[in-house]
Structures are given as C-alpha cells and as structure tokens.
Design an enzyme around this catalytic site. Sequence first.
Site, PDB file in Angstrom:
ATOM      1  N   CYS A  52       0.950  -1.290  -0.089  1.00  8.58           N
ATOM      2  CA  CYS A  52       0.022   0.120  -0.045  1.00  8.58           C
ATOM      3  C   CYS A  52       0.738   1.257   0.012  1.00  8.58           C
ATOM      4  O   CYS A  52       0.165   2.385   0.089  1.00  8.58           O
ATOM      5  CB  CYS A  52      -0.779  -0.030   1.046  1.00  8.58           C
ATOM      6  SG  CYS A  52      -2.054  -1.016   1.205  1.00  8.58           S
ATOM      7  N   ASP A  53       2.156   1.259  -0.021  1.00 11.42           N
ATOM      8  CA  ASP A  53       2.827   2.563  -0.108  1.00 11.42           C
ATOM      9  C   ASP A  53       4.241   2.289  -0.483  1.00 11.42           C
ATOM     10  O   ASP A  53       5.254   2.578  -0.084  1.00 11.42           O
ATOM     11  CB  ASP A  53       3.144   2.882   1.593  1.00 11.42           C
ATOM     12  CG  ASP A  53       3.396   4.452   1.476  1.00 11.42           C
ATOM     13  OD1 ASP A  53       3.229   5.066   0.597  1.00 11.42           O
ATOM     14  OD2 ASP A  53       3.813   5.027   2.520  1.00 11.42           O
ATOM     15  N   VAL A  54       4.233   1.636  -1.873  1.00 14.39           N
ATOM     16  CA  VAL A  54       5.412   1.311  -2.804  1.00 14.39           C
ATOM     17  C   VAL A  54       5.906   2.705  -3.097  1.00 14.39           C
ATOM     18  O   VAL A  54       5.172   3.382  -3.980  1.00 14.39           O
ATOM     19  CB  VAL A  54       5.324   0.369  -3.741  1.00 14.39           C
ATOM     20  CG1 VAL A  54       6.368   0.214  -4.659  1.00 14.39           C
ATOM     21  CG2 VAL A  54       4.814  -1.055  -3.190  1.00 14.39           C
ATOM     22  N   ASN A  58      10.651   4.029   0.320  1.00  9.01           N
ATOM     23  CA  ASN A  58      10.315   2.728   1.303  1.00  9.01           C
ATOM     24  C   ASN A  58      11.096   1.659   0.567  1.00  9.01           C
ATOM     25  O   ASN A  58      10.793   0.401   1.278  1.00  9.01           O
ATOM     26  CB  ASN A  58       8.899   2.242   1.382  1.00  9.01           C
ATOM     27  CG  ASN A  58       8.125   3.470   2.276  1.00  9.01           C
ATOM     28  OD1 ASN A  58       8.831   3.933   3.202  1.00  9.01           O
ATOM     29  ND2 ASN A  58       6.632   3.533   1.881  1.00  9.01           N
ATOM     30  N   THR A  92       0.662   7.788  -0.758  1.00 11.60           N
ATOM     31  CA  THR A  92       1.545   8.628  -1.051  1.00 11.60           C
ATOM     32  C   THR A  92       1.176   9.233  -2.418  1.00 11.60           C
ATOM     33  O   THR A  92       0.917   8.432  -3.333  1.00 11.60           O
ATOM     34  CB  THR A  92       3.071   8.424  -0.833  1.00 11.60           C
ATOM     35  OG1 THR A  92       3.184   7.834   0.361  1.00 11.60           O
ATOM     36  CG2 THR A  92       3.728   9.582  -1.129  1.00 11.60           C
TER      37      THR A  92
END
Length: 231
Positions: A52-54, A58, A92
Amino acid sequence: MPNGSLDSLLFSSNSKGKQKVLDWKNRFEIALGTARGLLYLQEECTDCIIHCDVKPENILLDANLSPKLADFGLAKLLGRDFSRVLTTTRGTRGYLAPEWISGLPITPKVDVYSFGMMLLEIISGRRNIDLTAQDFSEYYFPAWAATQIYNGNVINIVEEGIAEERDLEEVRRASIVALLCIEQDEEVRPSMGQVVLMLEGKIQPQIPQIQCSTLIDNQADRRVTDSSSES
C-alpha cells in the site's frame, strides 16, 4: 541500511550540488529485486500482503545496493479466499492507483501501479509528480514519458549518462513494463509475477494499447487529488 533509501540516491544532491547517479545496472537490479519482493508478498506468503505504500522512500539499500521493502504501516492482509479489501487509509501522492483514489476496495494491483510509477522514476531520475513545475506539461511526468515511449524515443526519458548502447533494449523493456503497470484499468495491469518475467526477459512486453490522452486528461484531477493526499 548502509546506502539509505532509494530516493536519496535518485533525487538528492550532495554538498556540491551534483546529483549522485546510480548506473543503469544498479537501477535495473534494484527494480527487479523490488519486483521479486512484491511478488513474494502477493503470491508466495500464506496470506497475500498488499504493501500500500510502494515508493523510493520505502526501498532500503544494503551494502551491495540490494533492495529491501520497508515501512509496512499501511499494509493490508488479503486472505486467499478474498479478492479485495476496503481501506480508508491513504498512501502517498503520485503513487495512488485510480481505483484507490475513487474510494473503491483495493487489490494487489494497487502495488503494481505504484511499482510502475516508481520504475519510471528509477529510469528517469525524476519525480512522477512535480508540484513546483511552471510548465503544466512537465507537472505529470508519466504522461510525457508515455508519449516518448509510444513514439519510439525511449532514450529521452532516461537520466543522462546512466545507460550505454548495450543497455537500451533493457531500458526499453523496463519502460514498457512501467507503462503496463500504470494502466488506468486495474484488470489490464499485469500481475507482479508477469512483471518479474517481463523484466527478466522471459516474456516480451508489448506497448499497451492505451491512449496518451488518457494519462494527460487525468493530470488536472491528479493535481487536486495528489496535493491533498497525505504521505
């Protein structure tokens, strides 16, 4: 990690103002390693995990520049008997898949979309969204990049000096994979398994039959949506 996060090597400048540049070989290995990590989460774990936040922030890099997926704060477990999960959390700006922005239940394809955006950034050394851009055509980089790829000008999107002639076929393959991953329709996007095979050269990716205008027409909506999204 010894080499910090990917974004620090793609976008940051050193004290002399000269951008640190990863060569193409390192960039490609980072992209492929990240794709394999996402494949593991989605298809090889007992429960499918959607990160959910690649994004480059990260992706942590060890001493050998091998990538490690980090920050699972937004991650969702998706049981093998289910195909979607409803979430109210936000990822993001610049990496959110259209279905997530629309408030629809999400699937692992949201990570495929985010990976595609990040892959374009790895290739180009440019952020996919530049809120400070004066020229509207430069605000949403993927739309411009798609036009270049469709016109056979892949070299125009590559960060200057990172790729030699022998790398261009690999660059072209990665660029097409990125476009496939950021398809507006999640059903058309490849699975991470297919992404890995295409990057490895075991499947030849074909330029998607999407219209560049579709990406361009969404720029205005993304300017508003991405500006209000929280990291």
